[in-house]
Design a protein around this motif. Structure first.
Motif, PDB file in Angstrom:
ATOM      1  N   HIS A  28       0.851  -1.192   0.000  1.00 12.12           N
ATOM      2  CA  HIS A  28       0.000   0.000   0.000  1.00 12.12           C
ATOM      3  C   HIS A  28       0.876   1.228   0.000  1.00 12.12           C
ATOM      4  CE1 HIS A  28      -2.599   3.137   2.020  1.00 12.12           C
ATOM      5  NE2 HIS A  28      -3.186   2.902   0.874  1.00 12.12           N
ATOM      6  N   GLN A  32      -2.367   7.764  -3.775  1.00 12.23           N
ATOM      7  CA  GLN A  32      -3.564   7.049  -4.220  1.00 12.23           C
ATOM      8  C   GLN A  32      -4.291   7.850  -5.289  1.00 12.23           C
ATOM      9  OE1 GLN A  32      -6.077   5.591  -1.101  1.00 12.23           O
ATOM     10  NE2 GLN A  32      -7.812   5.274  -2.462  1.00 12.23           N
ATOM     11  N   SER A  55      -2.235  12.014  -1.084  1.00 15.34           N
ATOM     12  CA  SER A  55      -1.095  11.407  -0.407  1.00 15.34           C
ATOM     13  C   SER A  55      -0.936  12.041   0.964  1.00 15.34           C
ATOM     14  CB  SER A  55       0.188  11.604  -1.217  1.00 15.34           C
ATOM     15  OG  SER A  55       1.301  10.998  -0.572  1.00 15.34           O
ATOM     16  N   PHE A 262       2.876   2.646  -9.840  1.00 10.68           N
ATOM     17  CA  PHE A 262       2.689   1.428  -9.061  1.00 10.68           C
ATOM     18  C   PHE A 262       3.292   0.190  -9.722  1.00 10.68           C
ATOM     19  CE2 PHE A 262      -1.123   4.148  -8.255  1.00 10.68           C
ATOM     20  CZ  PHE A 262      -0.756   4.560  -6.981  1.00 10.68           C
ATOM     21  N   TYR A 267       0.180  -3.203  -5.865  1.00  9.49           N
ATOM     22  CA  TYR A 267      -0.565  -2.208  -5.107  1.00  9.49           C
ATOM     23  C   TYR A 267      -2.029  -2.249  -5.551  1.00  9.49           C
ATOM     24  CZ  TYR A 267       4.092  -0.321  -4.059  1.00  9.49           C
ATOM     25  OH  TYR A 267       5.389  -0.156  -3.635  1.00  9.49           O
ATOM     26  N   ASN A 270      -4.535   0.910  -4.489  1.00  8.34           N
ATOM     27  CA  ASN A 270      -4.131   2.303  -4.644  1.00  8.34           C
ATOM     28  C   ASN A 270      -4.754   2.983  -5.851  1.00  8.34           C
ATOM     29  OD1 ASN A 270      -1.573   1.279  -2.891  1.00  8.34           O
ATOM     30  ND2 ASN A 270      -1.898   3.467  -2.651  1.00  8.34           N
ATOM     31  N   ILE A 373      -7.091   2.973   3.774  1.00  9.38           N
ATOM     32  CA  ILE A 373      -7.584   3.690   2.602  1.00  9.38           C
ATOM     33  C   ILE A 373      -8.850   4.482   2.924  1.00  9.38           C
ATOM     34  CG2 ILE A 373      -8.679   3.351   0.351  1.00  9.38           C
ATOM     35  CD1 ILE A 373      -6.666   1.206  -0.202  1.00  9.38           C
TER      36      ILE A 373
END
Length: 381
Positions: A28, A32, A55, A262, A267, A270, A373
Motif C-alpha cells: 500500500h 492514491q 497522499s 505502481f 498495489y 491504490n 484507505i
C-alpha cells in the motif's frame, strides 16, 4: 480512534505478509488515485465525475516540511482549501478562494471576537500559502458555518465545514480550470508522478470541460497531513435518464489506466473506481458486463477474498443509495465495456463463499489496508 485504526493498519501492513497468486505481496503506497462517479437521481439530477490524487507524503505532494509542521502545530486549523468552485462561501462570486478553516475558540464571545480571532490565526499563514500556490489572495471575509453546505459544494467530508467551523476566506481572480489545474499540479505533483500518467492524465484532459472545477485540500493530522488534489466535472440534469451505468463515459475515456507509479510492486488498492447511485426509490444493480469479486463480510463490510482479481464490489447492491467500488487486481487497465452495468432488472447474483480458515491471514491483511484507505479518503457514508 481514527489514528488508532490507521496505526493498526500500518502495523498489519508491515508485520503481515502473505503469499498470493503470482507470488505477489500486497503493498500500500501513500499515493492514491481515485475516480468517482456520483449519479444523483434523487435531488439534483446531476452526474458528477471526479478524479482525486492524494497522499500523506510531502514528497508526493510537494509541501514545504516546515510549513506543514507549523500548520499541524496550530491545533485550531482543521483544513486549508484552494478552489475555483463557484461561490466557495456565501458572498464570493466569480472569484477563486483560499480558505483557512479553524475551530471556534470557546473564549470568543460574539461575532467580532470570533472574526478577529480567526483573522489573527489565518494572517500568520496566508503569505506563506500564497508563496506555495504562486497566488496573491487577499482577505475577503470571515465566514461562520452554520451547516454543511460548503461540504456539498466542494464534495468534501465533514472536516471542511460544519457547525462551529469558521473560514478565513481569501480571494483571487477567477482562473479557468484548465490553466489552474495545469499550474497547481505542476507546483504540487512531482514530474515523476505526472509523467507516469494514469488517473492524472484523465484529470488533465477533463480540466478542459465546460463545468470542470479544481479543489486542493490540506488536512492536518497528528503526525502528518492529508493532501488531496481533486478535479470534478458536473453534468447537469443528466442523471434521470440513465438506466445503464457507463462510468468511463463521464471521464471521457474508452479505457482507464493505472499510474505507472505502481509498476514496482503489487498495489491493488491504490487505484479505485467508485460509483455512487442516489435514487428516490429502491432500485438494484443488474446486468454487469465485467467481473464481480468474491467477498466476505467482515465487521459489516464486504472485503475481497481474492485481491488479484479485478472486478466490482457493491455494498449495498440495492436500495436508494448504492455504492460500487472497482478494483484492478493484478491488471493495469480496464476498458469501457468491462465497467458497464444496469439499474433495475433481475437482481444481481453474487458468488457465495463458504468461510475458509485458510484465508484468514489474507482477509486480515486486506482489512488492514482497507482501513487505511477509507480512513484517508474521508468519504461520507
Amino acid at each position: 480512534m481514527q489514528e488508532k485504526i490507521l496505526c493498526f493498519a500500518l502495523i498489519m501492513l508491515i508485520g503481515v505478509t502473505t503469499s498470493l497468486a503470482y507470488s505477489q505481496e500486497i503493498k500500500h503506497a501513500t499515493f492514491q488515485e481515485t475516480a468517482q462517479i456520483i449519479i444523483d437521481q434523487s435531488m439534483s439530477q446531476n452526474v458528477t465525475a471526479s478524479i482525486t490524487l492524494q497522499s500523506t507524503s510531502i514528497q508526493e505532494i510537494k509541501i514545504p516540511a516546515e510549513l506543514d509542521q507549523e500548520i499541524r502545530d496550530n491545533k485550531r486549523i482543521v483544513a486549508i482549501i484552494l478552489t475555483n468552485q463557484d461561490q466557495c462561501v456565501l458572498g464570493v462570486v466569480d472569484e477563486s478562494c483560499i480558505m483557512i478553516n479553524v475551530t471556534r475558540d470557546p473564549v470568543d464571545k460574539g461575532i467580532i471576537a470570533i472574526q478577529d480571532s480567526t483573522k489573527e490565526i489565518a494572517n500568520l499563514y496566508i503569505d506563506k500559502l500564497n508563496q506555495v500556490f504562486d497566488t496573491n489572495a487577499k482577505l475577503h471575509s470571515v465566514f461562520i458555518h452554520s451547516d454543511g453546505k460548503s461540504n456539498e459544494a466542494l464534495e468534501t467530508s465533514g472536516i471542511i465545514s460544519g457547525k462551529g467551523m469558521i473560514s478565513a476566506v481569501y480571494t483571487l481572480p477567477m482562473e479557468d480550470t484548465n490553466s489552474m489545474y495545469e499550474k497547481i499540479s505542476a507546483i504540487l505533483i512531482p514530474k515523476s508522478i505526472r509523467d507516469d500518467g494514469g488517473f492524472y492524465d484523465v484529470a488533465k484532459n477533463l480540466s478542459s470541460e465546460k463545468n470542470a472545477k479544481v479543489t486542493f485540500s490540506w488536512i492536518p493530522l497528528e503526525s502528518k497531513s492529508l493532501f488531496q488534489l481533486k478535479l470534478s466535472v458536473d453534468y447537469p440534469n443528466s442523471a434521470s435518464i440513465i438506466s445503464e451505468i457507463d462510468p468511463l463515459k463521464f471521464l471521457k475515456v474508452e479505457e482507464l489506466k493505472r499510474s505507472n507509479y505502481f509498476d514496482s510492486g503489487f498495489y491493488p488498492l491504490n487505484s479505485i473506481i467508485q460509483v455512487v447511485i442516489l435514487s428516490s426509490e429502491n432500485t438494484n444493480i443488474s446486468d454487469i458486463k465485467g467481473n464481480i469479486v468474491p467477498t466476505q463480510i467482515i465487521d459489516g463490510e464486504k472485503i475481497p477474498i481474492e485481491i488479484t482479481e479485478q472486478g466490482w464490489i457493491f455494498q449495498p447492491e440495492e436500495g436508494q443509495r448504492i455504492q460500487g467500488k472497482y478494483i484492478f487486481g493484478k491488471e493495469t487497465s480496464v476498458s469501457k465495456d468491462e465497467l458497464k452495468f444496469s439499474l433495475g432488472g433481475d437482481d444481481l447474483q453474487y458468488v457465495k463463499q463458504e468461510f475458509d480458515e485458510s484465508i484468514i491471514i489474507i482477509i486480515i491483511t486486506i482489512v488492514a489496508i482497507a482501513a487505511a484507505i477509507f480512513y484517508l479518503k474521508g468519504y461520507k457514508k
